[in-house]
Design a protein around this motif. Structure first.
Motif, PDB file in Angstrom:
ATOM      1  N   PRO A 502       0.835  -1.212   0.000  1.00 19.10           N
ATOM      2  CA  PRO A 502       0.000   0.000   0.000  1.00 19.10           C
ATOM      3  C   PRO A 502       0.868   1.260   0.000  1.00 19.10           C
ATOM      4  N   LYS A 503       0.375   2.338  -0.626  1.00 21.72           N
ATOM      5  CA  LYS A 503       1.114   3.581  -0.741  1.00 21.72           C
ATOM      6  C   LYS A 503       1.540   4.138   0.615  1.00 21.72           C
ATOM      7  N   GLU A 504       0.686   4.033   1.628  1.00 22.34           N
ATOM      8  CA  GLU A 504       0.998   4.643   2.921  1.00 22.34           C
ATOM      9  C   GLU A 504       2.138   3.946   3.637  1.00 22.34           C
ATOM     10  N   HIS A 505       2.508   2.750   3.187  1.00 21.83           N
ATOM     11  CA  HIS A 505       3.596   2.008   3.844  1.00 21.83           C
ATOM     12  C   HIS A 505       4.918   2.088   3.079  1.00 21.83           C
ATOM     13  N   GLN A 506       4.870   2.534   1.830  1.00 20.22           N
ATOM     14  CA  GLN A 506       6.059   2.455   0.991  1.00 20.22           C
ATOM     15  C   GLN A 506       7.208   3.329   1.501  1.00 20.22           C
ATOM     16  N   GLY A 507       6.903   4.417   2.217  1.00 18.96           N
ATOM     17  CA  GLY A 507       7.966   5.285   2.721  1.00 18.96           C
ATOM     18  C   GLY A 507       8.686   4.732   3.930  1.00 18.96           C
ATOM     19  N   ARG A 508       8.150   3.662   4.533  1.00 14.26           N
ATOM     20  CA  ARG A 508       8.751   3.154   5.769  1.00 14.26           C
ATOM     21  C   ARG A 508       9.236   1.713   5.673  1.00 14.26           C
ATOM     22  N   ILE A 509       9.119   1.094   4.530  1.00 12.93           N
ATOM     23  CA  ILE A 509       9.442  -0.336   4.446  1.00 12.93           C
ATOM     24  C   ILE A 509      10.925  -0.625   4.651  1.00 12.93           C
ATOM     25  N   ARG A 515       7.020  -3.826   9.389  1.00 16.60           N
ATOM     26  CA  ARG A 515       6.307  -4.837   8.610  1.00 16.60           C
ATOM     27  C   ARG A 515       4.991  -4.249   8.133  1.00 16.60           C
ATOM     28  N   VAL A 516       4.684  -4.503   6.861  1.00 18.22           N
ATOM     29  CA  VAL A 516       3.402  -4.056   6.329  1.00 18.22           C
ATOM     30  C   VAL A 516       2.282  -4.900   6.904  1.00 18.22           C
ATOM     31  N   ASP A 517       2.480  -6.212   6.915  1.00 18.47           N
ATOM     32  CA  ASP A 517       1.495  -7.157   7.468  1.00 18.47           C
ATOM     33  C   ASP A 517       2.229  -8.054   8.446  1.00 18.47           C
ATOM     34  N   LYS A 518       2.100  -7.739   9.744  1.00 21.60           N
ATOM     35  CA  LYS A 518       2.872  -8.459  10.765  1.00 21.60           C
ATOM     36  C   LYS A 518       2.474  -9.923  10.850  1.00 21.60           C
ATOM     37  N   SER A 519       1.186 -10.220  10.682  1.00 17.58           N
ATOM     38  CA  SER A 519       0.744 -11.622  10.774  1.00 17.58           C
ATOM     39  C   SER A 519       1.323 -12.441   9.635  1.00 17.58           C
ATOM     40  N   HIS A 520       1.364 -11.820   8.428  1.00 15.44           N
ATOM     41  CA  HIS A 520       1.908 -12.531   7.268  1.00 15.44           C
ATOM     42  C   HIS A 520       3.407 -12.728   7.430  1.00 15.44           C
ATOM     43  N   ALA A 538      23.182  -1.264  -0.476  1.00 11.80           N
ATOM     44  CA  ALA A 538      23.186  -0.360  -1.634  1.00 11.80           C
ATOM     45  C   ALA A 538      23.937   0.928  -1.299  1.00 11.80           C
ATOM     46  N   ALA A 539      23.700   1.484  -0.101  1.00 13.55           N
ATOM     47  CA  ALA A 539      24.387   2.712   0.300  1.00 13.55           C
ATOM     48  C   ALA A 539      25.874   2.474   0.465  1.00 13.55           C
ATOM     49  N   LEU A 540      26.252   1.310   0.949  1.00 16.99           N
ATOM     50  CA  LEU A 540      27.660   0.981   1.126  1.00 16.99           C
ATOM     51  C   LEU A 540      28.401   1.002  -0.200  1.00 16.99           C
ATOM     52  N   HIS A 541      27.684   0.697  -1.290  1.00 11.42           N
ATOM     53  CA  HIS A 541      28.287   0.683  -2.624  1.00 11.42           C
ATOM     54  C   HIS A 541      27.993   1.982  -3.386  1.00 11.42           C
ATOM     55  N   HIS A 542      27.626   3.040  -2.654  1.00 13.04           N
ATOM     56  CA  HIS A 542      27.318   4.340  -3.274  1.00 13.04           C
ATOM     57  C   HIS A 542      26.152   4.233  -4.243  1.00 13.04           C
ATOM     58  N   GLY A 543      25.248   3.326  -3.964  1.00 12.47           N
ATOM     59  CA  GLY A 543      24.091   3.134  -4.826  1.00 12.47           C
ATOM     60  C   GLY A 543      22.810   3.600  -4.168  1.00 12.47           C
ATOM     61  N   SER A 544      21.694   3.288  -4.814  1.00  6.57           N
ATOM     62  CA  SER A 544      20.391   3.688  -4.295  1.00  6.57           C
ATOM     63  C   SER A 544      19.374   2.609  -4.605  1.00  6.57           C
ATOM     64  N   ILE A 545      18.278   2.645  -3.868  1.00  2.26           N
ATOM     65  CA  ILE A 545      17.213   1.687  -4.081  1.00  2.26           C
ATOM     66  C   ILE A 545      15.885   2.425  -4.049  1.00  2.26           C
ATOM     67  N   SER A 546      14.966   2.027  -4.926  1.00  2.11           N
ATOM     68  CA  SER A 546      13.647   2.644  -4.981  1.00  2.11           C
ATOM     69  C   SER A 546      12.597   1.553  -5.150  1.00  2.11           C
ATOM     70  N   VAL A 547      11.383   1.887  -4.813  1.00  8.02           N
ATOM     71  CA  VAL A 547      10.283   0.923  -4.902  1.00  8.02           C
ATOM     72  C   VAL A 547       9.122   1.559  -5.647  1.00  8.02           C
ATOM     73  N   ASP A 548       8.485   0.758  -6.484  1.00  3.78           N
ATOM     74  CA  ASP A 548       7.275   1.172  -7.186  1.00  3.78           C
ATOM     75  C   ASP A 548       6.277   0.031  -7.039  1.00  3.78           C
ATOM     76  N   SER A 549       5.216   0.279  -6.306  1.00  4.34           N
ATOM     77  CA  SER A 549       4.293  -0.809  -5.998  1.00  4.34           C
ATOM     78  C   SER A 549       2.863  -0.309  -5.999  1.00  4.34           C
ATOM     79  N   GLU A 550       1.957  -1.238  -6.298  1.00  2.92           N
ATOM     80  CA  GLU A 550       0.530  -0.955  -6.248  1.00  2.92           C
ATOM     81  C   GLU A 550      -0.154  -2.095  -5.511  1.00  2.92           C
ATOM     82  N   ASP A 551      -0.923  -1.743  -4.542  1.00  2.91           N
ATOM     83  CA  ASP A 551      -1.551  -2.735  -3.676  1.00  2.91           C
ATOM     84  C   ASP A 551      -2.402  -3.713  -4.511  1.00  2.91           C
ATOM     85  N   GLY A 552      -2.041  -5.017  -4.359  1.00  2.00           N
ATOM     86  CA  GLY A 552      -2.785  -6.068  -5.037  1.00  2.00           C
ATOM     87  C   GLY A 552      -2.327  -6.360  -6.442  1.00  2.00           C
TER      88      GLY A 552
END
Length: 573
Positions: A502-509, A515-520, A538-552
């Motif tokens: 979900p969009k509201e969780h993507q900034g904290r994953i 955890r987005v779903d603790k039971s799962h 990724a940061a250790l190698h001077h890199g970056s990581i990004s996420v693009d997701s849509e719930d479901g």
């Protein structure tokens, strides 16, 4: 200045001409009077040498002098016996006249009398003879009459002299002022004309020492200004490139100097210029309270927040002769420190929770087994498996924490050539059985891309992302690991069509234990540290990581790494 010099010279010349004119007039009048007296006395003596008759004497005198002569015959009693000019004078007694008395007593006498009415001066010369006293007299004009008569000539001459004096004084004043003007014009600190033309002042001996002094002072001032300018530029360069904000205020809290960093930290729209009051810069009550406290203390420090930042202000008052002159304010951004502190607190709380839960479960089941509450063989095996699973979960959490600490602290890893495609294929092979069991189609695509990296860390990063894509998916789902190159960057993409985030969780994953779903997560055995480890690698190698997701619908993680690594390892934020 030139006009004043011209007026002064003209005034002096006119005054001198006036004084000299009056002086010459007085001297000329005296010479004129003396000449008349001498001529009168000489002619009288000459006439008396020829005859002693007054009528004959008068005739001789008329021909001898160029001015009117009066001859009077007086007896020894003062009675007038003869007068060549005024018959009425025969009735007057002249015994009291000074020149008559002198003649009676001394043989001759002189006198001089002035008539205010006629503005004339009369000279008398009396000589005692056998027949009585013969008095000679002549009239000359008074000095006032002479002066009035000479006024037109004098004024004409004075006017001519004044014109000449004005012209000469203007020329002279111009000659005097020109070198001074030239010197003043060349006194510009950044103009070297005066130094180049000192020789031109040789004819002005009086100005030459001043010119040399001005030239020396110009050099000193120019050097001093250059020094001040260099210091100002240095200070300006330092303050402009400071990450900390610096503000200098006066005793009235008006801003004397402020750098751009201070504005960026506290009030980005505030112009970095002086002359405005500090309250216009920041109206935060905590900050203004620190300003007020600093007026009673040598230095104060405190925190305040602005524009979503956590800031610390160091304020030091400046005093001169025990009088408050102003203050220096240094503003430091402690947002990262504050957030790190929050993360540490959250981490401690999460670690405590993550460790406490399995330990509590293990202790509970162990107490039940130890107390004989579970005697059935199947129950014993079931609860024993629960204890084993919780112990493994606890061990995984501890291992992940240790691994994360190693990644954060180990900044001296040796980087070697690492083939990303080969690592991705190895990960796919190791997860193939698990993917098959969960009915997930796992595949790898792309070209061979080799970078300078830590092979073990790269394997762990791709493994964590791929395992998450397999675990958080649906039966029949797909996972694709793609390796490619974009310019000087290597791109690793892990895409799935699973449950999504979900969009509201993507900034904290990427936060620890999030955890987005603790039971799962508990069902799949997740510790909540996998993505945090991925981000740190990724940061250790001077890199970056990004996420693009849509719930479901699925998730795509993209990791970008530089092809070559710098000597220094980037700090992990």
């Amino acid at each position: 200045m030139q006009n004043r010099i011209c007026k002064a010279i003209s005034t002096i010349v006119m005054t001198a001409v006036l004084v000299l004119g009056i002086l010459f007039m007085l001297i000329g009048y005296e010479l004129y009077s003396k000449e008349a007296r001498d001529a009168l006395m000489s002619s009288a003596d000459t006439a008396l040498s020829f005859t002693d008759k007054p009528e004959e004497i008068y005739d001789v005198m008329k021909n001898a002098v160029s001015f009117d002569v009066r001859v009077t015959m007086i007896d020894n009693d003062g009675n007038v016996l003869y007068d060549s000019t005024s018959p009425a004078a025969l009735s007057e007694n002249h015994l009291d006249r000074p020149e008559v008395r002198q003649a009676i007593e001394n043989g001759s006498g002189t006198a001089e009398r002035y008539s205010n009415t006629l503005s004339r001066r009369t000279y008398y010369y009396a000589v005692k003879t056998d027949g009585g006293i013969i008095r000679f007299s002549c009239n000359t004009q008074g000095i006032s009459a002479i002066f009035l008569g000479a006024i037109p000539i004098f004024l004409a001459a004075w006017g001519l002299v004044m014109v000449v004096a004005v012209v000469v004084s203007m020329k002279l004043s111009e000659n005097i002022v020109t070198p001074i003007r030239k010197m003043i014009k060349s006194m510009d600190v950044f103009d070297d004309t005066i130094e180049e033309s000192i020789a031109d002042y040789g004819e002005y001996e009086e100005l030459l020492p001043m010119v040399k002094l001005v030239a020396r002072m110009k050099r000193e001032i120019k050097d001093y200004i250059a020094s001040l300018s260099a210091e100002k530029n240095t200070i300006g360069l330092i303050t402009a490139n400071m990450t900390e904000g610096m503000i200098l205020i006066d005793r009235n809290d008006d801003i004397i100097s402020i750098n751009r960093s201070a504005c960026d930290l506290v009030n980005p729209v505030f112009p970095a210029e002086s002359g405005r009051n500090i309250i216009e810069f920041c109206r935060n009550t905590d900050f203004m309270e620190l300003i007020e406290q600093s007026k009673c203390a040598a230095s104060v420090t405190g925190t305040f927040s602005s524009e979503g930042r956590f800031l610390r202000a160091f304020i030091s008052r400046i005093s001169s002769e025990d009088k408050l002159s102003g203050a220096v304010i240094i503003i430091v951004d402690e947002t990262e420190i504050h957030l790190a502190e929050e993360m540490r607190r959250d981490f401690s709380a999460n670690v405590s929770h993550e460790l406490k839960t399995p330990l509590t479960t293990i202790r509970g089941f162990a107490e039940m087994l130890g107390g004989g509450m579970i005697t059935d063989g199947d129950d014993i095996r079931r609860y024993g498996k629960r204890i084993y699973d919780e112990a493994n979960r606890l061990l995984n959490v501890i291992n992940d924490i240790i691994r994360l600490s190693e990644i954060e602290e180990n900044h001296s890893e040796i980087f070697t050539e690492t083939n990303l495609s080969a690592v991705a294929k190895e990960v796919a092979e190791n997860l193939a059985e698990k993917a098959k069991r969960l009915e997930i189609d796992l595949s790898v695509s792309g070209s061979d891309v080799t970078i300078q990296a830590n092979g073990g860390y790269i394997y762990e990063m791709i493994y964590n992302l791929t395992e998450n894509a397999v675990k958080y998916n649906r039966p029949g789902g797909k996972v694709l690991v793609d390796v490619s190159r974009a310019g000087d960057k290597a791109v690793i993409t892990v895409a799935d069509n699973g449950i999504g985030i979900p969009k509201e969780h993507q900034g904290r994953i990427f936060e620890r234990f999030y955890r987005v779903d603790k039971s799962h997560s508990k069902q799949t055995g997740g510790t909540g540290l996998g993505l945090s480890i991925v981000k740190h690698i990724a940061a250790l190698h001077h890199g970056s990581i990004s996420v693009d997701s849509e719930d479901g619908k699925g998730t795509v993680f993209t990791v970008m790494l530089p092809m070559t690594q710098q000597t220094a390892i980037a700090p992990v934020q």
